[in-house]
Design an enzyme around this catalytic site. Structure first.
Site, PDB file in Angstrom:
ATOM      1  N   ASN A   1      -6.429   8.988   8.923  1.00 51.83           N
ATOM      2  CA  ASN A   1      -7.555   8.113   9.319  1.00 51.83           C
ATOM      3  C   ASN A   1      -8.899   8.835   9.349  1.00 51.83           C
ATOM      4  O   ASN A   1      -9.087   9.752  10.147  1.00 51.83           O
ATOM      5  CB  ASN A   1      -7.313   7.528  10.718  1.00 51.83           C
ATOM      6  CG  ASN A   1      -6.130   6.594  10.764  1.00 51.83           C
ATOM      7  OD1 ASN A   1      -4.995   7.035  10.581  1.00 51.83           O
ATOM      8  ND2 ASN A   1      -6.382   5.323  10.993  1.00 51.83           N
TER       9      ASN A   1
ATOM     10  N   TYR B   1       0.843  -1.208   0.000  1.00 52.81           N
ATOM     11  CA  TYR B   1       0.000   0.000   0.000  1.00 52.81           C
ATOM     12  C   TYR B   1       0.872   1.250   0.000  1.00 52.81           C
ATOM     13  O   TYR B   1       0.722   2.129  -0.848  1.00 52.81           O
ATOM     14  CB  TYR B   1      -0.884  -0.052   1.236  1.00 52.81           C
ATOM     15  CG  TYR B   1      -1.877   1.088   1.383  1.00 52.81           C
ATOM     16  CD1 TYR B   1      -2.990   1.188   0.545  1.00 52.81           C
ATOM     17  CD2 TYR B   1      -1.728   2.035   2.390  1.00 52.81           C
ATOM     18  CE1 TYR B   1      -3.926   2.212   0.715  1.00 52.81           C
ATOM     19  CE2 TYR B   1      -2.652   3.059   2.565  1.00 52.81           C
ATOM     20  CZ  TYR B   1      -3.752   3.146   1.727  1.00 52.81           C
ATOM     21  OH  TYR B   1      -4.669   4.156   1.896  1.00 52.81           O
TER      22      TYR B   1
ATOM     23  N   GLU C   1       4.068   1.809  -0.672  1.00 54.85           N
ATOM     24  CA  GLU C   1       4.933   2.066  -1.835  1.00 54.85           C
ATOM     25  C   GLU C   1       4.111   2.363  -3.086  1.00 54.85           C
ATOM     26  O   GLU C   1       4.532   3.146  -3.942  1.00 54.85           O
ATOM     27  CB  GLU C   1       5.904   0.910  -2.068  1.00 54.85           C
ATOM     28  CG  GLU C   1       6.912   0.707  -0.935  1.00 54.85           C
ATOM     29  CD  GLU C   1       7.916   1.859  -0.773  1.00 54.85           C
ATOM     30  OE1 GLU C   1       7.777   2.907  -1.429  1.00 54.85           O
ATOM     31  OE2 GLU C   1       8.843   1.707   0.037  1.00 54.85           O
TER      32      GLU C   1
ATOM     33  N   ASP D   1       3.007  -1.761  12.368  1.00 54.56           N
ATOM     34  CA  ASP D   1       1.944  -0.850  12.817  1.00 54.56           C
ATOM     35  C   ASP D   1       2.558   0.470  13.316  1.00 54.56           C
ATOM     36  O   ASP D   1       3.312   0.473  14.292  1.00 54.56           O
ATOM     37  CB  ASP D   1       1.206  -1.549  13.979  1.00 54.56           C
ATOM     38  CG  ASP D   1      -0.132  -0.921  14.304  1.00 54.56           C
ATOM     39  OD1 ASP D   1      -0.427   0.152  13.759  1.00 54.56           O
ATOM     40  OD2 ASP D   1      -0.861  -1.504  15.116  1.00 54.56           O
TER      41      ASP D   1
ATOM     42  N   ASP E   1      -0.472  -3.154  22.800  1.00 52.02           N
ATOM     43  CA  ASP E   1      -0.832  -2.677  24.144  1.00 52.02           C
ATOM     44  C   ASP E   1      -1.779  -1.474  24.124  1.00 52.02           C
ATOM     45  O   ASP E   1      -2.147  -0.950  25.184  1.00 52.02           O
ATOM     46  CB  ASP E   1       0.437  -2.378  24.965  1.00 52.02           C
ATOM     47  CG  ASP E   1       1.241  -1.225  24.361  1.00 52.02           C
ATOM     48  OD1 ASP E   1       0.763  -0.578  23.395  1.00 52.02           O
ATOM     49  OD2 ASP E   1       2.360  -0.966  24.850  1.00 52.02           O
TER      50      ASP E   1
END
Ligand code: NAD
Ligand code: UDP
Length: 314
Positions: free
Chosen positions: A179, A150, A152, A278, A211
């Site tokens: 987002n 995604y 690149e 992430d 977490d």
């Protein structure tokens, strides 16, 4: 004015279609429905100013009649490998939509001497080492990591757009979307807000990947569409961040959703991260959008979530 909008059946594409029709444009929507939903456009079936073409933008695009603006939104967008709609499960399609799809869409713009807008992303910045992220930040992207198909593809799409601008003199624009959430997201596409709402509305504990200390900054869809519309009309060609700078940890987001939905389970469960890549923090610097477009978001997370909850409750 006739606009070709790729990805029109998707979450953002369908909202932008509505906005453009309200402004008096004719819209030709193009989509192959790989992650989108034709139902998002069902209300436009009888609108004489709207036409929907089923086509994969990775293949040569042919349209009848003059086109004045090409807006390229077609691409899978969810990073969640647990969803069949996530780009880790559509890796080649994602690379092709960003690379070949952008090339074909720019080709249409060139053939008609039309204006062009690319939907790019905050993923351009990867797992950012600069915070908040300004447009001048060049990013921290692993070219072979799990998100690279995604990231690149979008980085290539930006480079190609600037090449058409500089070399072919096409009037291009690039929006780096952070987002965004709201009605018409697919409940099953695996992104964090639909996932959390799905669990909370079922009265189940919310599952957090990692977490929950990772942060995001969530923009309500109406605010984003307003920013994109202003950028379409502007004469600014370099990339512009559009997003809401109100940063929140994923743990705080889960607690807020449990509270707003009155989730009986009311708890969160921490599970292993889905993607090692992430990003840990993400927040747009929107000074450029403020100065060039006079834009800033207006909707609070609480109000936007309440609208989205109403949508998912039907
Ligand atoms: P979405 O999945 O709801 O919409 C994408 C649409 O593109 C879908 O209707 C899909 O069927 C279509 N599509 C995908 N590949 C195609 C192809 N090869 N040919 C034709 N159509 C194709 O996702 P969205 O959230 O609406 O995202 C729209 C655009 O905005 C994407 O380019 C995405 O990368 C970008 N973006 C979105 C966000 C966000 O938070 N929503 C953030 C950053 C960037
Ligand atoms: N996330 C989570 N649980 C979920 C879905 C996502 O904890 O059910 C996390 C994910 O790991 C990421 C954040 O929420 O840290 C935002 O994820 P999303 O898929 O919405 O998109 P991203 O911002 O990572 O592109």
């Amino acid at each position: 004015m006739r606009i070709l909008l790729t990805g029109a059946a998707g979450f953002l594409g369908s909202h932008l279609t509505d906005r453009l029709l309200r402004e008096g444009y004719t819209v030709i929507g193009m989509d192959n429905f790989i992650t989108g939903n034709q139902g998002n456009l069902a209300h436009l079936e009888k609108n004489p100013n709207f036409n929907l073409i089923c086509h994969d933008v990775s293949n040569f695009i042919s349209v009848n009649g003059q086109i004045d603006y090409v807006v390229h939104f077609a691409s899978p967008a969810s990073p969640n490998p647990a969803s069949p709609l996530g780009y880790p499960n559509l890796p080649i399609q994602t690379l092709k939509a960003g690379a070949l799809g952008t090339h074909n869409a720019l080709g249409v713009a060139r053939a008609y001497q039309a204006k062009f807008l690319l939907a790019s992303t905050s993923e351009i910045y990867g797992d950012p080492l600069e915070h908040p992220q300004k447009e001048t930040y060049r990013g921290n992207v692993d070219p072979v990591g799990t998100r690279s198909v995604y990231d690149e593809a979008k980085r290539f799409a930006e480079a190609l757009t600037m090449a058409y601008h500089r070399f072919h003199k096409i009037d291009t624009h690039i929006v780096r979307i952070f987002n965004t959430y709201g009605p018409r997201m697919r409940i099953d596409d695996g992104r964090v807000i639909p996932n959390f709402l799905l669990q909370a509305l079922r009265g189940e504990p919310i599952t957090i990947f990692g977490d929950g200390s990772q942060t995001r900054s969530f923009c309500y869809v109406d605010d984003l569409i307003e920013g994109i519309y202003l950028l379409m009309l502007s004469d600014y060609h370099a990339p512009v961040n559009i997003g809401n700078p109100a940063e929140i940890s994923i743990c705080e987001l889960a607690n807020q959703i449990n509270q707003l939905t009155e989730n009986k389970a009311g708890t969160v469960t921490l599970i292993e991260k889905r993607l090692s890549t992430d990003p840990q923090r993400r927040k747009p610097d929107i000074s450029l959008a403020k100065s060039v477009l006079g834009w800033e978001p207006k909707t609070s997370l609480e109000n936007g979530l309440l609208e989205t909850i109403r949508y998912f409750q039907g």
